[in-house]
Each structure stands twice: as structure tokens, then as C-alpha cells.
Design a protein around this motif. Structure first.
Motif, short mmCIF file in Angstrom:
data_model
loop_
_atom_site.label_atom_id
_atom_site.label_comp_id
_atom_site.label_asym_id
_atom_site.label_seq_id
_atom_site.Cartn_x
_atom_site.Cartn_y
_atom_site.Cartn_z
N ALA A 144 6.44 -20.19 65.49
CA ALA A 144 6.56 -18.89 64.81
C ALA A 144 5.80 -17.81 65.57
N ALA A 145 4.58 -18.14 65.99
CA ALA A 145 3.78 -17.16 66.72
C ALA A 145 4.44 -16.78 68.04
N SER A 146 5.11 -17.75 68.67
CA SER A 146 5.76 -17.47 69.95
C SER A 146 6.92 -16.50 69.80
N LEU A 147 7.46 -16.38 68.59
CA LEU A 147 8.51 -15.39 68.33
C LEU A 147 7.95 -13.97 68.31
N GLY A 148 6.64 -13.87 68.10
CA GLY A 148 6.02 -12.56 68.02
C GLY A 148 6.01 -11.96 66.64
N VAL A 149 6.18 -12.81 65.60
CA VAL A 149 6.20 -12.27 64.24
C VAL A 149 4.81 -11.76 63.85
N TRP A 150 4.81 -10.83 62.92
CA TRP A 150 3.57 -10.22 62.45
C TRP A 150 2.77 -11.18 61.58
N MET A 151 3.47 -11.97 60.75
CA MET A 151 2.78 -12.83 59.80
C MET A 151 3.62 -14.09 59.54
N VAL A 152 2.92 -15.21 59.29
CA VAL A 152 3.56 -16.47 58.94
C VAL A 152 2.72 -17.11 57.84
N ASN A 153 3.35 -18.00 57.06
CA ASN A 153 2.59 -18.62 55.97
C ASN A 153 2.79 -20.12 55.89
N VAL A 154 1.81 -20.76 55.23
CA VAL A 154 1.82 -22.19 54.96
C VAL A 154 1.48 -22.37 53.48
N HIS A 155 1.63 -23.60 52.97
CA HIS A 155 1.25 -23.91 51.59
C HIS A 155 -0.19 -24.39 51.55
N ALA A 156 -1.02 -23.74 50.75
CA ALA A 156 -2.41 -24.18 50.61
C ALA A 156 -2.49 -25.59 50.03
N LEU A 157 -1.49 -26.00 49.25
CA LEU A 157 -1.48 -27.34 48.68
C LEU A 157 -1.35 -28.42 49.75
N GLY A 158 -1.08 -28.03 50.99
CA GLY A 158 -1.07 -29.00 52.08
C GLY A 158 -2.45 -29.56 52.40
N GLY A 159 -3.49 -28.87 51.94
CA GLY A 159 -4.83 -29.41 52.09
C GLY A 159 -5.58 -28.93 53.32
N ARG A 160 -6.87 -29.27 53.36
CA ARG A 160 -7.78 -28.75 54.38
C ARG A 160 -7.36 -29.12 55.81
N LYS A 161 -6.99 -30.38 56.03
CA LYS A 161 -6.63 -30.80 57.38
C LYS A 161 -5.41 -30.02 57.89
N MET A 162 -4.43 -29.83 57.02
CA MET A 162 -3.24 -29.09 57.42
C MET A 162 -3.58 -27.63 57.70
N LEU A 163 -4.40 -27.02 56.83
CA LEU A 163 -4.77 -25.61 57.02
C LEU A 163 -5.57 -25.44 58.31
N ASN A 164 -6.48 -26.35 58.59
CA ASN A 164 -7.24 -26.26 59.83
C ASN A 164 -6.34 -26.39 61.06
N ALA A 165 -5.36 -27.28 60.98
CA ALA A 165 -4.44 -27.46 62.10
C ALA A 165 -3.61 -26.19 62.32
N ALA A 166 -3.18 -25.57 61.24
CA ALA A 166 -2.41 -24.33 61.35
C ALA A 166 -3.27 -23.23 61.98
N ARG A 167 -4.53 -23.15 61.55
CA ARG A 167 -5.43 -22.12 62.09
C ARG A 167 -5.66 -22.33 63.58
N GLU A 168 -5.84 -23.56 63.99
CA GLU A 168 -6.08 -23.85 65.41
C GLU A 168 -4.85 -23.56 66.26
N ALA A 169 -3.68 -23.57 65.64
CA ALA A 169 -2.43 -23.38 66.39
C ALA A 169 -2.14 -21.91 66.68
N ILE A 170 -2.75 -21.00 65.92
CA ILE A 170 -2.47 -19.57 66.08
C ILE A 170 -3.78 -18.86 66.41
N ALA A 171 -3.82 -18.19 67.53
CA ALA A 171 -5.04 -17.49 67.93
C ALA A 171 -5.35 -16.35 66.96
N PRO A 172 -6.58 -16.26 66.48
CA PRO A 172 -6.96 -15.14 65.61
C PRO A 172 -6.69 -13.81 66.29
#
Length: 232
Positions: free
Chosen positions: A77-105
């Protein structure tokens, strides 16, 4: 001029129908949200067309899977150049951390869905979630904040509390926005634009009140006028 705070939900089944609306809108007045139906029908090519027209795109696919799969999806999604993308918080901490690490702040914004605005207490009971909707939203929003996500999707009814708890830099994106004289449709936890902004919302997701208006651009202008002066 302030950045656009209105995100128009492109809830269409084809690129052709979506573009008929988009051609009537102004990227200085709004951003665009592409969800599951339209993205499945039209794919990344439509996202690129929208960005070529100058619009910021919120890719609303609500990724929810094992951490590695979500991380790869966020990277795509980030490689498309979109402004914003979302995930489900119910995926839990490990999933959220993985998503954060995948997209540069500082590049594509990464936010988490807390509870869908169509859900009420009966729905939560059915799926075994303990607590009231606002308690669950608070818990999930704190988790997203702990994982360094940029913000959450939440109901305007919860934004006052979340703004106070999580600070001014945490992004709050609010669907379920209806004009004061609008219809509720299938949303249950809703608010009018002025109330949502006063409660601390950053961005208002608005679909049918704009997409089904006889003059979508005029409706967008009127909604912007309603919140002008409330934004610092």
C-alpha cells in the motif's frame, strides 16, 4: 488554506462510477477513501488515477491477518504512494508492530480501526467482547498508540476521551458523519461535522451525503464552511 479535513468515501462498484463523482470534486476541499468494494473491482490502477488528479487517497482495506501478511500488505500500500492505510486493532500487538515496522514514519499514515461504527452493544455481546463500546474503543486505541501507529478510526462519540488520553498529535478519523438534517442509514454511532470537530476529530469520512447529493461539490463546500473556524 487548511488541509482538507473531509474524506469522501468512494463506495462504488466500478472505476467508471467513481470517476464520474471524482470529476466533480476539488482536491483542495477533500481527500478520497477507496474501500474494499472499489479496490477489488478497480485495483491499484484506480488509486493511481485518483492521485494523478491531485487527490490524497486513504486506502481503507482494514488489513487483519498474521503479522507477516499484514506487514507485506502495508508495504504494498505504501509503495502505491497512498496518503493513509489502515489495519484492524483487533489483530493484536504483534500484528500492529509488524505493520508499523513495514511503513516508515512520516510517509504513508498508518491508522487502526477500533470498532466498526455499525456495531452496538448487542453485536459486542454476540462476539464475546467484554465491556461497553467506548471501553473497548479506548482499550484498542491505547494499544494502537502504544504500537506507535499514527492514529485510529473511531466514532465521534469517543473522540473527546481519546483526544484527552492520547494527546493532540494522535490522528482521529471519524466515519458515521451526517449533516444535521441527514439520514442515519446503517450507522449507529454518528455525529454531525461540527460536533465531530469540536470533539477532537482530525478527519471526517463522509459518503452518501456527498456522493448522492445533486451537487457533490456544493455539498463539499457547505460541509467545509460548517467546520471552518473550528480548526486551529
Amino acid at each position: 488554506m487548511h488541509e482538507p479535513r473531509i474524506i469522501v468515501a468512494l463506495d462504488y462498484s466500478s472505476a467508471e462510477n467513481a470517476m464520474q463523482l471524482v470529476d466533480q470534486l476539488d482536491p483542495q476541499l477533500c481527500r478520497l477513501k477507496v474501500g474494499k468494494e472499489l479496490f477489488t473491482a478497480a485495483g491499484p490502477q484506480l488509486v493511481e488515477r485518483l492521485m494523478t488528479k491531485g487527490f490524497d487517497v486513504f486506502l481503507d482495506l482494514k488489513f487483519h491477518d498474521i503479522p507477516n501478511t499484514v506487514a507485506k500488505a502495508c508495504q504494498a500500500a505504501a509503495s502505491l504512494g497512498v496518503w493513509m492505510v489502515n489495519v484492524h486493532a483487533l489483530g493484536g500487538r504483534k500484528m500492529l508492530n509488524a505493520a508499523r515496522e513495514a511503513i516508515a514514519p512520516g510517509t504513508t499514515k498508518l491508522i487502526a480501526v477500533t470498532l466498526l461504527t455499525s456495531m452496538d452493544q448487542d453485536d459486542l455481546t454476540d462476539i464475546g467482547l467484554q465491556g461497553l463500546p467506548d471501553e473497548i474503543v479506548e482499550r484498542l486505541a491505547r494499544l494502537a498508540h502504544d504500537c506507535a501507529l499514527d492514529g485510529v478510526v473511531c466514532s465521534a462519540l469517543e473522540t473527546t476521551l481519546l483526544r484527552r488520553l492520547l494527546g493532540g498529535d494522535f490522528c482521529l478519523v471519524t466515519p458515521g458523519i451526517r449533516p444535521a438534517n441527514g439520514q442515519f442509514d446503517d450507522q449507529t454511532r454518528i455525529a454531525i461535522p461540527r460536533q465531530a470537530i469540536l470533539n477532537g476529530t482530525n478527519y471526517l469520512v463522509i459518503g452518501r451525503p456527498i456522493t448522492q447529493a445533486s451537487n457533490p461539490l456544493l455539498m463539499c463546500q457547505q460541509l467545509n464552511a460548517e467546520i471552518t473556524g473550528l480548526i486551529a
